[in-house]
Design a protein around this motif. Structure first.
Motif, PDB file in Angstrom:
ATOM      1  N   ARG A  57     -10.311 -29.491   8.842  1.00 34.88           N
ATOM      2  CA  ARG A  57     -10.834 -29.212   7.502  1.00 34.88           C
ATOM      3  C   ARG A  57     -12.358 -29.126   7.534  1.00 34.88           C
ATOM      4  O   ARG A  57     -12.964 -28.314   6.860  1.00 34.88           O
ATOM      5  CB  ARG A  57     -10.412 -30.295   6.489  1.00 34.88           C
ATOM      6  CG  ARG A  57      -8.934 -30.599   6.410  1.00 34.88           C
ATOM      7  CD  ARG A  57      -8.067 -29.405   6.306  1.00 34.88           C
ATOM      8  NE  ARG A  57      -8.344 -28.572   5.141  1.00 34.88           N
ATOM      9  CZ  ARG A  57      -7.662 -27.494   4.815  1.00 34.88           C
ATOM     10  NH1 ARG A  57      -6.644 -27.117   5.553  1.00 34.88           N
ATOM     11  NH2 ARG A  57      -7.982 -26.814   3.760  1.00 34.88           N
ATOM     12  N   LEU A  58     -12.979 -30.010   8.326  1.00 35.62           N
ATOM     13  CA  LEU A  58     -14.436 -30.026   8.427  1.00 35.62           C
ATOM     14  C   LEU A  58     -14.942 -28.704   9.003  1.00 35.62           C
ATOM     15  O   LEU A  58     -15.904 -28.115   8.507  1.00 35.62           O
ATOM     16  CB  LEU A  58     -14.872 -31.202   9.315  1.00 35.62           C
ATOM     17  CG  LEU A  58     -16.369 -31.483   9.348  1.00 35.62           C
ATOM     18  CD1 LEU A  58     -16.833 -31.964   7.977  1.00 35.62           C
ATOM     19  CD2 LEU A  58     -16.701 -32.517  10.405  1.00 35.62           C
ATOM     20  N   LEU A  59     -14.233 -28.218  10.053  1.00 40.60           N
ATOM     21  CA  LEU A  59     -14.617 -26.942  10.658  1.00 40.60           C
ATOM     22  C   LEU A  59     -14.505 -25.812   9.647  1.00 40.60           C
ATOM     23  O   LEU A  59     -15.375 -24.947   9.567  1.00 40.60           O
ATOM     24  CB  LEU A  59     -13.729 -26.653  11.869  1.00 40.60           C
ATOM     25  CG  LEU A  59     -14.136 -27.385  13.145  1.00 40.60           C
ATOM     26  CD1 LEU A  59     -13.161 -27.076  14.271  1.00 40.60           C
ATOM     27  CD2 LEU A  59     -15.550 -26.981  13.541  1.00 40.60           C
ATOM     28  N   ILE A  60     -13.424 -25.843   8.844  1.00 43.34           N
ATOM     29  CA  ILE A  60     -13.262 -24.796   7.827  1.00 43.34           C
ATOM     30  C   ILE A  60     -14.411 -24.863   6.827  1.00 43.34           C
ATOM     31  O   ILE A  60     -14.964 -23.844   6.421  1.00 43.34           O
ATOM     32  CB  ILE A  60     -11.893 -24.930   7.121  1.00 43.34           C
ATOM     33  CG1 ILE A  60     -10.785 -24.580   8.114  1.00 43.34           C
ATOM     34  CG2 ILE A  60     -11.812 -24.032   5.896  1.00 43.34           C
ATOM     35  CD1 ILE A  60      -9.397 -24.807   7.590  1.00 43.34           C
ATOM     36  N   GLY A  61     -14.794 -26.098   6.466  1.00 43.96           N
ATOM     37  CA  GLY A  61     -15.905 -26.266   5.534  1.00 43.96           C
ATOM     38  C   GLY A  61     -17.192 -25.682   6.093  1.00 43.96           C
ATOM     39  O   GLY A  61     -17.916 -24.960   5.400  1.00 43.96           O
ATOM     40  N   ILE A  62     -17.454 -25.946   7.366  1.00 40.13           N
ATOM     41  CA  ILE A  62     -18.676 -25.433   7.987  1.00 40.13           C
ATOM     42  C   ILE A  62     -18.624 -23.903   8.069  1.00 40.13           C
ATOM     43  O   ILE A  62     -19.596 -23.214   7.761  1.00 40.13           O
ATOM     44  CB  ILE A  62     -18.879 -26.056   9.384  1.00 40.13           C
ATOM     45  CG1 ILE A  62     -19.177 -27.550   9.208  1.00 40.13           C
ATOM     46  CG2 ILE A  62     -20.012 -25.373  10.136  1.00 40.13           C
ATOM     47  CD1 ILE A  62     -19.164 -28.337  10.495  1.00 40.13           C
ATOM     48  N   ALA A  63     -17.430 -23.377   8.432  1.00 39.74           N
ATOM     49  CA  ALA A  63     -17.270 -21.922   8.495  1.00 39.74           C
ATOM     50  C   ALA A  63     -17.531 -21.302   7.128  1.00 39.74           C
ATOM     51  O   ALA A  63     -18.185 -20.262   7.015  1.00 39.74           O
ATOM     52  CB  ALA A  63     -15.873 -21.562   8.983  1.00 39.74           C
ATOM     53  N   THR A  64     -17.033 -21.974   6.073  1.00 36.10           N
ATOM     54  CA  THR A  64     -17.248 -21.467   4.717  1.00 36.10           C
ATOM     55  C   THR A  64     -18.736 -21.356   4.433  1.00 36.10           C
ATOM     56  O   THR A  64     -19.217 -20.337   3.934  1.00 36.10           O
ATOM     57  CB  THR A  64     -16.613 -22.415   3.686  1.00 36.10           C
ATOM     58  OG1 THR A  64     -15.265 -22.629   4.045  1.00 36.10           O
ATOM     59  CG2 THR A  64     -16.681 -21.836   2.291  1.00 36.10           C
ATOM     60  N   LEU A  65     -19.471 -22.410   4.766  1.00 33.63           N
ATOM     61  CA  LEU A  65     -20.908 -22.400   4.515  1.00 33.63           C
ATOM     62  C   LEU A  65     -21.599 -21.302   5.323  1.00 33.63           C
ATOM     63  O   LEU A  65     -22.490 -20.623   4.810  1.00 33.63           O
ATOM     64  CB  LEU A  65     -21.505 -23.766   4.863  1.00 33.63           C
ATOM     65  CG  LEU A  65     -21.230 -24.862   3.846  1.00 33.63           C
ATOM     66  CD1 LEU A  65     -21.725 -26.198   4.354  1.00 33.63           C
ATOM     67  CD2 LEU A  65     -21.911 -24.519   2.528  1.00 33.63           C
TER      68      LEU A  65
END
Lengths: 315, 290
Positions: free
Chosen positions: A8-16
């Motif tokens: 989930r954290l990786l997805i969050g960073i990718a989103t940013l």
């Protein structure tokens, strides 16, 4: 659970990362030279060129993008073209209006919606259920800025209980500041509460139909315990998902609501910045809003793991 | 969500009509939607007064027999403006749904048909777009491209794409393992043919329900953008703009703020009821919960 949260954290960073590319390239194609805008119409070409050099506007796009990102990461947001003050100062000044507004609205929406949803689910098909779900159906259809106008008319113009707009600042004391935020918060919260109440109700109904609820009832467990301990906990997953989405919605909603109430928040800042072509402010505020949304979504993902023990071991 | 076992047959369609006539949500929603759409269509041929003509002597008249909903600050008839405003609202929301369906449904179907890395990438990208507050992005897009109805349509439309992609993918994934799909594959049909001939007809219901929801959201978004001056531009009347103009005159003429608001609520309510009704009819399992 670590793997799940890491994902989930990786997805969050990718989103940013994607958001930053989109925001940067969108503002890259906007017509108008920021240096010329800052110096005004009468500036000499030499002066404009000097400022362009100073602002690094002639550097390649890639270099500027990474400089911008580096700045964001070190909280150096750059300087506003029009206000000539650091963007960070502008943003912190405004965030203390918008963020409390969105959070109060979120709290109000949750406090209203979850009890109403549970109450309706318990009395499915009866008059209380029909009335509250009818009200929710209407609530979903009400635009928040129109609801805000009605609230201003009733509580500010007619009853004179609260100010119709403006914000005295937190330095004026907690109470006057809260008083200025209460109508905007209600205007934002009620339409969202209507959605949340509907989701809570249907999630509860889904769970109440399960075998383990029947078992719990059959073994003589008190109705209240069944409802709160077994049903609500299992119904929380869809409710939490919606809560996360609602925060993003409320944050964006503050942009319009702040304009209705003349609140000096991020929403008004972004509007002024857009009309004045103060791109660096627009970029920073948008990234800040997206970052807040990403953080809240991460918190929601974390709360899934707390509510649902299966997530702690399986994924 | 459960799916019909096979492609809809004539008897199932007849059943839909019979059930629709018995479903209260559907009926009320349908009548409201037809009424608003009819009003918008009628405004192309006839309105009680000309909305482009400003009669200053008649300004801010309260509702009366000659002006059913009163007149605005320029003496324009509010009823006529509501009728013409319905046109902009519907046009913007409808085209935005069209953009969302036109791009989102193929993407979702493609993700479901290919699976694997294509599916993963598409859905991750979807999540990213989803995380953006749509209204914020719409404001930025319209602010950059310049405020106009067309740009409002594009801005709202873009954020319909991931919604439809998600619904189409979920629906298609539930159909793919079915036996009639296996039969179609055995008959030598490729993934595109199967998607067009078998998957799409079976997820059409779901898309229709999502379509009405996004349509309603589009009406609300258009009103919000017009309210802050980024949607339909004056002198073309729009419900959001009417509310903006009414705000400063609320003390003298509260009806100016009430009527466009009711128009929005009524329209969105009608569409939501219609969507609820359709999903009740096509998915009886959900009806138990309502």
């Amino acid at each position: 659970m670590t793997a799940y949260l890491l994902k989930r954290l990786l997805i969050g960073i990718a989103t940013l990362a994607v958001a930053s590319i989109v925001v940067f390239s969108m503002l890259e194609i906007v017509p108008g030279d920021p240096a010329r805008l800052m110096l005004g119409m009468n500036a000499t070409p030499d002066a404009v060129q000097a400022l362009r050099d100073q602002m690094g506007l002639d550097q390649p796009v890639i270099v500027r993008y990474f400089e911008w990102i580096g700045g964001l990461l070190t909280l150096d947001f750059g300087k506003s073209y029009t206000y000539s003050v650091p963007v960070l100062d502008l943003v912190t000044e405004r965030v203390v209006v918008s963020l409390p507004l969105a959070l109060i609205a979120l709290a109000l929406s949750t406090l209203i919606a979850i009890p109403v949803g549970i109450f309706s689910a318990e009395r499915r098909g009866r008059a209380a259920d029909t009335i509250s779900m009818g009200a929710a159906q209407i609530g979903v259809a009400v635009p928040n800025f129109w609801f805000a106008l009605l609230l201003i008319y009733i509580f500010a113009v007619w009853l004179r209980l609260v100010p119709a707009g403006g914000f005295p600042g937190w330095s004026a004391g907690i109470w006057p500041a809260l008083k200025a935020l209460i109508l905007p918060a209600i205007a934002l919260a009620l339409p969202q509460a209507a959605i949340l109440a509907r989701v809570t109700r249907s999630a509860m109904l889904e769970v109440l139909g399960e075998d383990y609820i029947r078992t719990a009832r059959a073994k003589g467990m008190p109705r209240r315990t069944v409802l709160w301990r077994h049903a609500l906990r299992n119904a929380m997953i869809p409710v939490l998902t919606i809560l996360g989405l609602q925060f993003a919605f409320l944050l964006a909603g503050t942009i319009i609501i702040e304009n209705v109430f003349y609140l000096p928040g991020l929403g008004r800042l972004i509007f002024q910045a857009i009309t004045q072509r103060d791109l660096i402010v627009v970029e920073s505020v948008v990234m800040l809003l997206v970052a807040m949304v990403v953080v809240v979504n991460l918190l929601v993902d974390l709360s899934y793991a707390i509510v649902d023990p299966r997530l702690r071991t399986n994924r | 969500m459960t799916m019909p076992a096979a492609e809809p047959t004539n008897s199932q369609e007849a059943g839909f009509v019979a059930q629709a006539l018995r479903n209260r949500s559907f009926l009320i929603g349908f009548v409201i939607t037809v009424f608003i759409a009819g009003m918008a269509l009628l405004s192309f041929f006839w309105t009680p007064y000309d909305v482009t003509k400003l009669i200053v002597a008649d300004r801010m008249l309260p509702p009366s027999a000659t002006h059913l909903f009163g007149t605005d600050q320029f003496g324009r008839d509010v009823l006529s403006m509501i009728m013409v405003g319905a046109r902009s609202s519907i046009a913007v929301a409808l085209v935005a749904v069209g953009i969302g369906m036109g791009l989102g449904v193929p993407l979702g179907c493609w993700a479901a048909a290919r699976g694997g890395i294509v599916d993963d990438l598409l859905m991750r990208f979807n999540d990213v777009v989803f995380a953006f507050p749509a209204l914020l992005s719409a404001i930025i897009i319209t602010a950059i491209l310049g405020p106009s109805a067309t740009n409002a349509v594009i801005a709202i439309g873009i954020f319909n794409i991931p919604v439809f992609a998600r619904v189409a993918r979920a629906g298609a994934l539930a159909i793919w393992p079915r036996e009639f799909i296996l039969a179609a594959r055995a008959a030598g049909k490729n993934r595109t043919q199967i998607t067009v001939e078998h998957i799409l007809p079976n997820i059409a219901n779901l898309l229709l329900v999502q379509g009405t929801i996004q349509f309603a959201l589009g009406i609300l978004a258009e009103a919000g953008l017009s309210y802050v001056g980024l949607g339909v531009q004056p002198p073309m009347p729009s419900w959001g703009r009417m509310l903006f103009d009414a705000q400063t005159r609320m003390m003298v003429a509260p009806y100016l703020a009430l009527i466009p608001g009711f128009a929005i609520v009524f329209t969105v309510l009608g569409l939501n009821l219609l969507g609820d009704g359709i999903s009740d009819i096509i998915d009886p399992k959900l009806r138990r919960q309502r």
